[in-house]
Design a protein around this motif. Structure first.
Motif, PDB file in Angstrom:
ATOM      1  N   LEU A 204       0.760  -1.161   0.027  1.00 44.96           N
ATOM      2  CA  LEU A 204       0.086  -0.072   0.144  1.00 44.96           C
ATOM      3  C   LEU A 204       0.904   1.368  -0.072  1.00 44.96           C
ATOM      4  N   VAL A 205       2.096   1.234   0.416  1.00 45.29           N
ATOM      5  CA  VAL A 205       2.729   2.242   0.822  1.00 45.29           C
ATOM      6  C   VAL A 205       3.077   2.865  -0.717  1.00 45.29           C
ATOM      7  N   VAL A 206       3.615   2.286  -1.454  1.00 49.38           N
ATOM      8  CA  VAL A 206       4.198   2.747  -3.141  1.00 49.38           C
ATOM      9  C   VAL A 206       2.956   3.007  -3.784  1.00 49.38           C
ATOM     10  N   SER A 207       1.839   2.234  -4.028  1.00 50.97           N
ATOM     11  CA  SER A 207       0.733   2.624  -4.547  1.00 50.97           C
ATOM     12  C   SER A 207      -0.013   3.845  -4.104  1.00 50.97           C
ATOM     13  N   ARG A 208       0.054   4.248  -2.732  1.00 56.21           N
ATOM     14  CA  ARG A 208      -0.459   5.202  -2.115  1.00 56.21           C
ATOM     15  C   ARG A 208       0.210   6.695  -2.775  1.00 56.21           C
ATOM     16  N   GLU A 209       1.636   6.382  -2.920  1.00 52.61           N
ATOM     17  CA  GLU A 209       2.361   7.613  -3.236  1.00 52.61           C
ATOM     18  C   GLU A 209       1.860   7.840  -4.898  1.00 52.61           C
ATOM     19  N   TRP A 210       1.567   6.695  -5.672  1.00 55.38           N
ATOM     20  CA  TRP A 210       0.949   6.747  -7.174  1.00 55.38           C
ATOM     21  C   TRP A 210      -0.379   7.740  -6.981  1.00 55.38           C
ATOM     22  N   GLU A 211      -1.285   7.202  -6.254  1.00 58.30           N
ATOM     23  CA  GLU A 211      -2.549   7.720  -6.271  1.00 58.30           C
ATOM     24  C   GLU A 211      -2.422   9.355  -5.750  1.00 58.30           C
ATOM     25  N   LYS A 232      11.807   2.588   2.341  1.00 61.11           N
ATOM     26  CA  LYS A 232      10.579   2.191   2.329  1.00 61.11           C
ATOM     27  C   LYS A 232      10.325   0.994   3.289  1.00 61.11           C
ATOM     28  N   LEU A 233      11.415   0.254   3.352  1.00 60.74           N
ATOM     29  CA  LEU A 233      11.332  -1.078   4.223  1.00 60.74           C
ATOM     30  C   LEU A 233      11.406  -0.662   5.534  1.00 60.74           C
ATOM     31  N   VAL A 234      12.334   0.051   6.128  1.00 58.52           N
ATOM     32  CA  VAL A 234      12.796   0.108   7.388  1.00 58.52           C
ATOM     33  C   VAL A 234      11.673   0.474   8.251  1.00 58.52           C
ATOM     34  N   PRO A 235      11.093   1.579   7.930  1.00 57.08           N
ATOM     35  CA  PRO A 235       9.668   1.863   8.849  1.00 57.08           C
ATOM     36  C   PRO A 235       8.695   0.797   8.933  1.00 57.08           C
ATOM     37  N   ASN A 236       8.394   0.288   7.951  1.00 63.65           N
ATOM     38  CA  ASN A 236       7.358  -0.734   7.878  1.00 63.65           C
ATOM     39  C   ASN A 236       7.955  -2.062   8.674  1.00 63.65           C
TER      40      ASN A 236
END
Length: 379
Positions: A204-211, A232-236
């Motif tokens: 959802l993280v990257v797709s949210r950036e696209w949206e 992107k990986l470390v916080p999640n």
């Protein structure tokens, strides 16, 4: 520019990305829901809603010829926590209820029940079960046999009727002496929950950036693919470990699951598995440009294979050969094995080491595929 300054600049960019992603996670309620509310909800549903233990099973007891012996056995059945017993003198009184599913079985004590016991012969006990539910039917049969053996021991029949050379079986159950299915299901539930949450978080993280249209600004920054993925990986990853902490606390203090292994080994093993789940989510995000598509793909790729091919609910050894072969590539299968071992058996290296190595290999392959498929341009 020296190598030291290049390395310093890279770590500054990674640190800035991690801070930016952490702030975005904190400000986004959906991430908190996925990391804390969803695992607690799913674990309670799996822990309390799914069980292989049948208690207070409704059965009919037919005593064709009332005797003191049959009355004693009826009392013994009624006093167990497994049966809710109704009595009658004819099996015809329960046929309709058995067909309608109102009872799970009928126990019939034959008219010569007491005479057979006096002769030391096999007692006439018939068990009629509803075969449309094979699991419950097998449990009813096993419980009746256990109740019969217990009643025999109480009356001393086991000693008086023993023959020379007869085998005396004394069963001992290791790792789960109470035979509670919850102790098997809760660790399996945790693996399924962590697989789904890990894949969902990063998908959802990257797709949210696209949206939201923020991906353009992110791609315009001077960052490399590796830096982008680490950011992107470390916080999640940390969010996933917090979700695991919620699951472990619930397993220990709500469901009373023993933790016989090391907590540090559990954390390390979970960290390896989380890297696999998060890498799957990132790989999905390279294909899906909307949160809806990303969530559906995460369910299809992470949740369903974990549910059916992890050994959590269904025995893999009894599956056809093609499905057994497919289960080899399901990460949840190895996490289930490891979790059940750590919780119920302890730090068994012969189980944990191979599972960990396989998960490390899967994580490496998935991360490499994600790095290859990640495009730092808008087309």
């Amino acid at each position: 520019m020296s190598a030291a300054s290049l390395k310093s600049g890279r770590w500054r960019r990674i640190r800035a990305l991690i801070v930016k992603e952490t702030l975005q996670v904190v400000r986004d309620p959906s991430s908190i829901v996925v990391a804390f509310v969803l695992p607690a909800l799913l674990l309670f549903l799996f822990g309390f809603g799914i069980t292989f233990d049948a208690t207070r099973v409704k059965v009919g007891l037919v005593i064709e010829e009332p005797t003191p012996e049959s009355a004693e056995f009826a009392i013994s059945l009624s006093n167990t926590r497994y049966f809710d017993v109704r009595q009658a003198q004819s099996r015809l009184a329960f046929i309709d209820d058995l067909a309608a599913g109102k009872i799970s079985g009928v126990i019939v004590l034959s008219g010569d029940f007491a005479e057979r016991l006096e002769r030391g012969d096999t007692a006439g006990v018939q068990v009629i079960t509803d075969g449309s539910d094979p699991n419950t039917a097998g449990l009813v049969t096993g419980y009746v046999q256990g109740a019969w053996q217990s009643w025999q021991n109480q009356r001393g029949f086991a000693k008086t009727s023993s023959m020379p050379g007869q085998i005396d079986v004394q069963a001992r159950f290791w790792f789960n002496p109470e035979l509670e299915s919850r102790r098997l299901l809760v660790p399996g539930s945790i693996s399924l929950i962590m697989m789904m949450i890990g894949a969902l978080l990063t998908a959802l993280v990257v797709s949210r950036e696209w949206e939201r249209g923020t991906i353009e600004a992110l791609l315009a920054t001077p960052i490399g693919t590796l830096e982008f993925l680490i950011g992107k990986l470390v916080p999640n990853f940390m969010l996933g470990l917090c979700a695991m902490a919620v699951c472990v606390l619930a397993a220990l203090f709500v469901f009373d699951i023993p933790l016989r292994g090391s907590l540090l080994i559990l954390i390390g093993f979970t960290a390896v598995f989380m890297s696999v789940a998060l890498s799957i989510g990132l790989l999905i995000s390279t294909v899906a440009k909307t949160q809806f598509v990303a969530s559906q793909m995460a369910m299809l790729v992470a949740f369903l294979p974990g549910l059916y091919f992890s050994g959590f609910l269904f025995e893999i050894a009894s599956m056809p050969a093609p499905l057994r072969a497919f289960s080899v590539i399901v990460p949840a299968k190895y996490y289930v094995q490891g979790l059940q071992t750590i919780f119920l058996a302890g730090n068994i290296a012969s189980v944990l080491v191979p599972c960990t190595l396989i998960l490390v290999f899967m994580s490496t392959v998935l991360f490499a595929l994600t790095a290859r498929n990640t495009r730092q341009r808008l087309d």
